[in-house]
Design a protein around this motif. Structure first.
Motif, PDB file in Angstrom:
ATOM      1  N   LEU A  89       0.831  -1.198   0.000  1.00  0.00           N
ATOM      2  CA  LEU A  89       0.000   0.000   0.000  1.00  0.00           C
ATOM      3  C   LEU A  89       0.867   1.249   0.000  1.00  0.00           C
ATOM      4  O   LEU A  89       1.842   1.349   0.747  1.00  0.00           O
ATOM      5  N   ALA A  90       0.482   2.208  -0.845  1.00  0.00           N
ATOM      6  CA  ALA A  90       1.206   3.478  -0.930  1.00  0.00           C
ATOM      7  C   ALA A  90       0.190   4.611  -0.833  1.00  0.00           C
ATOM      8  O   ALA A  90      -0.282   5.125  -1.856  1.00  0.00           O
ATOM      9  N   PRO A  91      -0.188   5.001   0.398  1.00  0.00           N
ATOM     10  CA  PRO A  91      -1.180   6.068   0.560  1.00  0.00           C
ATOM     11  C   PRO A  91      -0.566   7.434   0.251  1.00  0.00           C
ATOM     12  O   PRO A  91       0.122   8.017   1.086  1.00  0.00           O
ATOM     13  N   MET A  92      -0.792   7.917  -0.950  1.00  0.00           N
ATOM     14  CA  MET A  92      -0.248   9.207  -1.362  1.00  0.00           C
ATOM     15  C   MET A  92      -1.073   9.769  -2.510  1.00  0.00           C
ATOM     16  O   MET A  92      -1.826   9.057  -3.161  1.00  0.00           O
ATOM     17  N   ASP A  93      -0.884  11.052  -2.743  1.00  0.00           N
ATOM     18  CA  ASP A  93      -1.602  11.772  -3.792  1.00  0.00           C
ATOM     19  C   ASP A  93      -0.725  11.782  -5.047  1.00  0.00           C
ATOM     20  O   ASP A  93       0.445  12.158  -4.982  1.00  0.00           O
ATOM     21  N   VAL A  94      -1.299  11.402  -6.184  1.00  0.00           N
ATOM     22  CA  VAL A  94      -0.495  11.363  -7.416  1.00  0.00           C
ATOM     23  C   VAL A  94      -0.035  12.748  -7.845  1.00  0.00           C
ATOM     24  O   VAL A  94       0.880  12.867  -8.669  1.00  0.00           O
ATOM     25  N   THR A  95      -0.633  13.808  -7.293  1.00  0.00           N
ATOM     26  CA  THR A  95      -0.179  15.156  -7.633  1.00  0.00           C
ATOM     27  C   THR A  95       1.023  15.590  -6.789  1.00  0.00           C
ATOM     28  O   THR A  95       1.586  16.662  -7.041  1.00  0.00           O
ATOM     29  N   ASN A  96       1.413  14.779  -5.798  1.00  0.00           N
ATOM     30  CA  ASN A  96       2.581  15.076  -4.973  1.00  0.00           C
ATOM     31  C   ASN A  96       3.815  14.541  -5.695  1.00  0.00           C
ATOM     32  O   ASN A  96       4.138  13.356  -5.607  1.00  0.00           O
ATOM     33  N   VAL A  97       4.497  15.406  -6.411  1.00  0.00           N
ATOM     34  CA  VAL A  97       5.595  14.976  -7.278  1.00  0.00           C
ATOM     35  C   VAL A  97       6.703  14.306  -6.478  1.00  0.00           C
ATOM     36  O   VAL A  97       7.228  13.262  -6.872  1.00  0.00           O
ATOM     37  N   GLY A  98       7.055  14.882  -5.340  1.00  0.00           N
ATOM     38  CA  GLY A  98       8.130  14.308  -4.538  1.00  0.00           C
ATOM     39  C   GLY A  98       7.794  12.915  -4.049  1.00  0.00           C
ATOM     40  O   GLY A  98       8.635  12.012  -4.074  1.00  0.00           O
ATOM     41  N   ALA A  99       6.563  12.728  -3.580  1.00  0.00           N
ATOM     42  CA  ALA A  99       6.150  11.411  -3.085  1.00  0.00           C
ATOM     43  C   ALA A  99       6.150  10.377  -4.202  1.00  0.00           C
ATOM     44  O   ALA A  99       6.592   9.240  -4.011  1.00  0.00           O
ATOM     45  N   MET A 100       5.650  10.752  -5.382  1.00  0.00           N
ATOM     46  CA  MET A 100       5.606   9.799  -6.487  1.00  0.00           C
ATOM     47  C   MET A 100       7.008   9.475  -6.996  1.00  0.00           C
ATOM     48  O   MET A 100       7.298   8.327  -7.366  1.00  0.00           O
ATOM     49  N   ALA A 101       7.894  10.455  -6.987  1.00  0.00           N
ATOM     50  CA  ALA A 101       9.280  10.197  -7.387  1.00  0.00           C
ATOM     51  C   ALA A 101       9.934   9.220  -6.421  1.00  0.00           C
ATOM     52  O   ALA A 101      10.650   8.291  -6.836  1.00  0.00           O
ATOM     53  N   GLN A 102       9.689   9.411  -5.116  1.00  0.00           N
ATOM     54  CA  GLN A 102      10.258   8.508  -4.121  1.00  0.00           C
ATOM     55  C   GLN A 102       9.685   7.113  -4.250  1.00  0.00           C
ATOM     56  O   GLN A 102      10.401   6.108  -4.114  1.00  0.00           O
ATOM     57  N   LEU A 103       8.372   7.016  -4.542  1.00  0.00           N
ATOM     58  CA  LEU A 103       7.760   5.705  -4.732  1.00  0.00           C
ATOM     59  C   LEU A 103       8.393   4.970  -5.905  1.00  0.00           C
ATOM     60  O   LEU A 103       8.736   3.782  -5.792  1.00  0.00           O
ATOM     61  N   CYS A 104       8.569   5.664  -7.016  1.00  0.00           N
ATOM     62  CA  CYS A 104       9.171   5.016  -8.189  1.00  0.00           C
ATOM     63  C   CYS A 104      10.609   4.592  -7.901  1.00  0.00           C
ATOM     64  O   CYS A 104      11.046   3.513  -8.331  1.00  0.00           O
ATOM     65  N   ARG A 105      11.331   5.401  -7.164  1.00  0.00           N
ATOM     66  CA  ARG A 105      12.695   5.041  -6.779  1.00  0.00           C
ATOM     67  C   ARG A 105      12.678   3.808  -5.885  1.00  0.00           C
ATOM     68  O   ARG A 105      13.509   2.890  -6.043  1.00  0.00           O
ATOM     69  N   SER A 106      11.733   3.758  -4.945  1.00  0.00           N
ATOM     70  CA  SER A 106      11.635   2.611  -4.048  1.00  0.00           C
ATOM     71  C   SER A 106      11.280   1.335  -4.811  1.00  0.00           C
ATOM     72  O   SER A 106      11.806   0.254  -4.517  1.00  0.00           O
ATOM     73  N   ILE A 107      10.383   1.461  -5.788  1.00  0.00           N
ATOM     74  CA  ILE A 107      10.036   0.298  -6.617  1.00  0.00           C
ATOM     75  C   ILE A 107      11.275  -0.191  -7.368  1.00  0.00           C
ATOM     76  O   ILE A 107      11.538  -1.402  -7.440  1.00  0.00           O
ATOM     77  N   HIS A 108      12.017   0.742  -7.910  1.00  0.00           N
ATOM     78  CA  HIS A 108      13.244   0.358  -8.631  1.00  0.00           C
ATOM     79  C   HIS A 108      14.224  -0.345  -7.704  1.00  0.00           C
ATOM     80  O   HIS A 108      14.798  -1.390  -8.041  1.00  0.00           O
ATOM     81  N   ASP A 109      14.417   0.224  -6.526  1.00  0.00           N
ATOM     82  CA  ASP A 109      15.395  -0.351  -5.599  1.00  0.00           C
ATOM     83  C   ASP A 109      14.962  -1.720  -5.090  1.00  0.00           C
ATOM     84  O   ASP A 109      15.807  -2.603  -4.869  1.00  0.00           O
ATOM     85  N   ARG A 110      13.663  -1.917  -4.913  1.00  0.00           N
ATOM     86  CA  ARG A 110      13.177  -3.176  -4.342  1.00  0.00           C
ATOM     87  C   ARG A 110      12.988  -4.258  -5.401  1.00  0.00           C
ATOM     88  O   ARG A 110      13.324  -5.426  -5.169  1.00  0.00           O
ATOM     89  N   TRP A 111      12.404  -3.878  -6.552  1.00  0.00           N
ATOM     90  CA  TRP A 111      12.037  -4.893  -7.545  1.00  0.00           C
ATOM     91  C   TRP A 111      12.722  -4.714  -8.899  1.00  0.00           C
ATOM     92  O   TRP A 111      12.692  -5.616  -9.730  1.00  0.00           O
ATOM     93  N   GLY A 112      13.259  -3.539  -9.149  1.00  0.00           N
ATOM     94  CA  GLY A 112      13.965  -3.321 -10.408  1.00  0.00           C
ATOM     95  C   GLY A 112      13.084  -2.809 -11.528  1.00  0.00           C
ATOM     96  O   GLY A 112      13.535  -2.021 -12.354  1.00  0.00           O
ATOM     97  N   ALA A 113      11.848  -3.260 -11.593  1.00  0.00           N
ATOM     98  CA  ALA A 113      10.962  -2.883 -12.697  1.00  0.00           C
ATOM     99  C   ALA A 113       9.532  -3.256 -12.347  1.00  0.00           C
ATOM    100  O   ALA A 113       9.270  -3.906 -11.330  1.00  0.00           O
ATOM    101  N   ILE A 114       8.608  -2.837 -13.200  1.00  0.00           N
ATOM    102  CA  ILE A 114       7.221  -3.263 -13.069  1.00  0.00           C
ATOM    103  C   ILE A 114       6.755  -3.830 -14.407  1.00  0.00           C
ATOM    104  O   ILE A 114       7.276  -3.475 -15.463  1.00  0.00           O
ATOM    105  N   ALA A 115       5.767  -4.713 -14.336  1.00  0.00           N
ATOM    106  CA  ALA A 115       5.224  -5.326 -15.548  1.00  0.00           C
ATOM    107  C   ALA A 115       4.048  -4.540 -16.099  1.00  0.00           C
ATOM    108  O   ALA A 115       3.842  -4.465 -17.315  1.00  0.00           O
ATOM    109  N   THR A 116       3.230  -3.950 -15.187  1.00  0.00           N
ATOM    110  CA  THR A 116       1.995  -3.300 -15.597  1.00  0.00           C
ATOM    111  C   THR A 116       1.758  -2.051 -14.757  1.00  0.00           C
ATOM    112  O   THR A 116       1.940  -2.072 -13.538  1.00  0.00           O
ATOM    113  N   TRP A 117       1.355  -0.982 -15.432  1.00  0.00           N
ATOM    114  CA  TRP A 117       0.903   0.221 -14.748  1.00  0.00           C
ATOM    115  C   TRP A 117      -0.533   0.496 -15.171  1.00  0.00           C
ATOM    116  O   TRP A 117      -0.819   0.622 -16.365  1.00  0.00           O
ATOM    117  N   VAL A 118      -1.433   0.568 -14.197  1.00  0.00           N
ATOM    118  CA  VAL A 118      -2.828   0.928 -14.446  1.00  0.00           C
ATOM    119  C   VAL A 118      -3.053   2.317 -13.859  1.00  0.00           C
ATOM    120  O   VAL A 118      -2.911   2.515 -12.648  1.00  0.00           O
TER     121      VAL A 118
END
Length: 217
Positions: A59-88
């Motif tokens: 779970l990632a409770p955050m607002d998609v308009t919060n640029v800093g939070a979304m940037a950190q989430l994408c960085r965390s996804i990269h660091d943990r899993w490397g990539a994603i298969a699907t974005w909805v």
């Protein structure tokens, strides 16, 4: 791209309710879902349903308009899993229906921020995570130019225009970009737009999620 249990990663923005939640639940059958939305309680309810069905979610409770939070989430996804298969991408701000001459500055600003600006920022953030083999899914809801739909119709059309450009640019290289059109569903947004409508005639979000995902196979 995979969890320790060898599940591909699906990122769902706007996952707390409606079609976004239904897509998250459907994808959880075959993916580890990263669910993004502003409402923590709704995300927790989604997680309960996913776990009850044997799935996994982060779970990632955050607002998609919060640029800093979304940037950190994408960085965390990269660091943990490397990539994603699907974005909805199901996150949307649906401003109340109103004549253009009565449109409030707040509703217009929120509509542009969520439906247009956030999409234009998220695509460059998420494209590297999708690589050439992933897929992105957007939902069209064509109301541009209809009376009273000024904020929602115009900004939703702009969002889909961004997605169509990305789709054309990646047609030969990937990732695959899908623009799908759901059938009308008994969501809270539609209830506001169409009060008094017979909701029994509308498609259930879970059925639409299954139908739309089947289109991609």
């Amino acid at each position: 791209m995979e969890t320790q249990n060898s599940l591909p990663i699906a990122l769902v923005t706007g996952a707390s309710r409606g079609l976004g939640a239904a897509m998250a639940e459907a994808l959880a059958k075959t993916h580890h879902v990263v669910a993004v939305a502003r409402t923590t309680g709704a995300l927790e309810d989604l997680d309960d349903r996913i776990q009850a069905a044997g799935g996994q979610a982060t779970l990632a409770p955050m607002d998609v308009t919060n640029v800093g939070a979304m940037a950190q989430l994408c960085r965390s996804i990269h660091d943990r899993w490397g990539a994603i298969a699907t974005w909805v991408h199901a996150a949307v701000h649906a401003a109340p229906l109103t004549p253009v001459a009565h449109l409030s500055e707040g509703d217009w600003s929120k509509s542009v921020a969520c439906n247009v600006t956030a999409t234009g920022i998220l695509i460059p953030f998420i494209a590297p995570l999708l690589g050439t083999s992933g897929q992105a899914i957007f939902f069209d809801d064509p109301h541009a130019g209809e009376k009273f739909y000024a904020a929602y119709g115009a900004t939703k059309a702009a969002q889909i225009a961004l997605a169509r450009s990305w789709q054309a640019e990646t047609a030969q290289t990937g990732p695959r970009v899908h623009i799908l059109t759901p059938h009308p569903m008994p969501t809270a947004t539609r209830a506001r737009f169409h009060p008094g409508e017979d909701r029994e005639t509308l498609a259930l979000p879970r059925d639409e999620a299954a139908r739309l995902l089947a289109e991609l196979i």
